[in-house]
Design an enzyme around this catalytic site. Structure first.
Site, PDB file in Angstrom:
ATOM      1  NE  ARG A 131      -4.451  -1.843   0.055  1.00  0.00           N
ATOM      2  CZ  ARG A 131      -4.905  -3.025  -0.599  1.00  0.00           C
ATOM      3  NH1 ARG A 131      -3.653  -2.677  -1.987  1.00  0.00           N
ATOM      4  NH2 ARG A 131      -5.650  -3.242  -0.586  1.00  0.00           N
ATOM      5  CG  HIS A 166      -3.024  -1.132  -6.632  1.00  0.00           C
ATOM      6  ND1 HIS A 166      -2.991  -0.057  -5.831  1.00  0.00           N
ATOM      7  CD2 HIS A 166      -2.682  -1.860  -6.575  1.00  0.00           C
ATOM      8  CE1 HIS A 166      -3.767  -1.160  -4.954  1.00  0.00           C
ATOM      9  NE2 HIS A 166      -3.693  -2.723  -5.380  1.00  0.00           N
TER      10      HIS A 166
HETATM   11  C1  GLV Z   1      -5.049  -4.925  -4.203  1.00  0.00           C
HETATM   12  O1  GLV Z   1      -3.762  -3.779  -3.903  1.00  0.00           O
HETATM   13  C2  GLV Z   1      -5.879  -5.542  -3.809  1.00  0.00           C
HETATM   14  O2  GLV Z   1      -5.908  -5.591  -2.062  1.00  0.00           O
HETATM   15  O3  GLV Z   1      -6.507  -7.093  -3.838  1.00  0.00           O
END
Ligand code: GLV
Length: 311
Positions: free
Chosen positions: A232, A280
């Site tokens: 994160r 991400h």
């Molecule tokens: C991605 O960051 C998830 O939490 O699946």
């Protein structure tokens, strides 16, 4: 019982999810209706929320909610909603295929850092033909922060190609005979970091881990270390990371997650020569496997797994 697909999905993602979920529901829970945010559904009929980080307060508006099923593995943003309906279990995605994808990303990043492939990419842009020294994998120490499903999968994959792998968790974990040297607690961190060539972050985001990767943490690394953040954005104090890159403490950073996502166009990370930005995307949930959970709920063959994290 009706289901609501709710949260941050763009139109294309929402339609992909809707198609997979609707197909799974037709086989598993015939008669159940699937709704999306913005449609005119009866809030009292919604029993299950399929949640992609809905904004705080949205789940509170569903008076007969029985289950929240996160589309994602990380549920830190869901759990941060102070209005979460009490007593409603929250489950998150736990999928061996996602852990394998995460392990692949970690392996790619560590290999590229160890062998200097990011530096070669920079030299290509400058049309510079220059070879640097090469080390063996067993001369490189990689510290994996977090040994949950994803951290352990990454640590074991790195171990399998010959890196010296250490794992760090806040709380001690039982030892296992898998080549990963386990360390725990804040006191263990400075010595561990001092011996790390690369740090891979796969910690959950909690009050205890928020901001962990700050100036003090980065200052404990040897000069020229690499950082890979796949967990994160809020684990990292971004200004401290930029200072560590500019001061030479860190040679390279591979970042998949950011304090603000999508990463704002003007952010220094986009243009920093020694930062590799991923959107991400280190390990994506596969809608087919999530939908497989609904099939399982109705007696069909489940393809994903879930795990209760809160109730
Ligand atoms: C991605 O960051 C998830 O939490 O699946």
């Amino acid at each position: 019982m009706d289901l609501l697909l709710t949260g941050e999905l763009d139109a294309a993602e929402r339609e992909r999810w809707r198609a997979e979920l609707a197909a799974a529901l037709a086989g598993a829970l015939p008669g159940a209706r699937l709704w999306c945010d913005g449609e005119s559904f009866d809030a009292a009929a919604i029993g299950v929320a399929l949640a992609a980080n809905p904004p705080p307060g949205r789940l509170q508006r569903l008076p007969n909610l029985k289950l929240v099923h996160s589309l994602w593995a990380g549920v830190d943003r869901l759990l941060a909603d102070p209005t979460l309906p009490p007593g409603v279990p929250i489950v998150r995605m736990v999928d061996p295929a996602m852990s394998a994808a995460m392990a692949e990303t970690a392996l790619w990043a560590v290999l590229a850092l160890h062998r200097g492939f990011f530096a070669y990419a920079r030299r290509q842009r400058e049309r510079r033909w220059q070879v640097h020294a090469q080390k063996r994998a067993d001369e490189i120490t990689v510290t994996v922060l977090g040994l949950g499903q994803m951290g352990l999968a990454a640590a074991r994959r790195l171990d399998s190609v010959g890196y010296r792998v250490a794992g760090w968790t806040l709380q001690p974990r039982p030892p296992a005979d898998d080549g990963i040297v386990r360390h725990a607690g804040a006191d263990a961190l400075p010595a561990l970091l001092a011996a790390s060539d690369v740090v891979v972050n796969l910690l959950p985001l909690t009050p205890a881990t928020r901001g962990l990767i700050d100036a003090r943490f980065l200052g404990a690394l040897p000069l020229g270390a690499g950082l890979v953040n796949l967990a994160r954005g809020a684990h990292v104090v971004e200004a401290d990371l930029l200072a560590a890159l500019d001061g030479g403490r860190l040679r390279d950073a591979v970042l998949d997650v950011f304090a603000v996502e999508p990463l704002p166009a003007g952010h220094a990370f986009w243009r920093h020569p020694r930062v590799t930005v991923l959107p991400h995307a280190a390990a994506l949930t596969d809608p087919r496997r999530h939908a497989g959970l609904l099939s399982a709920a109705g007696g069909g063959a489940g393809r994903g797994q879930s795990s209760i994290v809160h109730s």
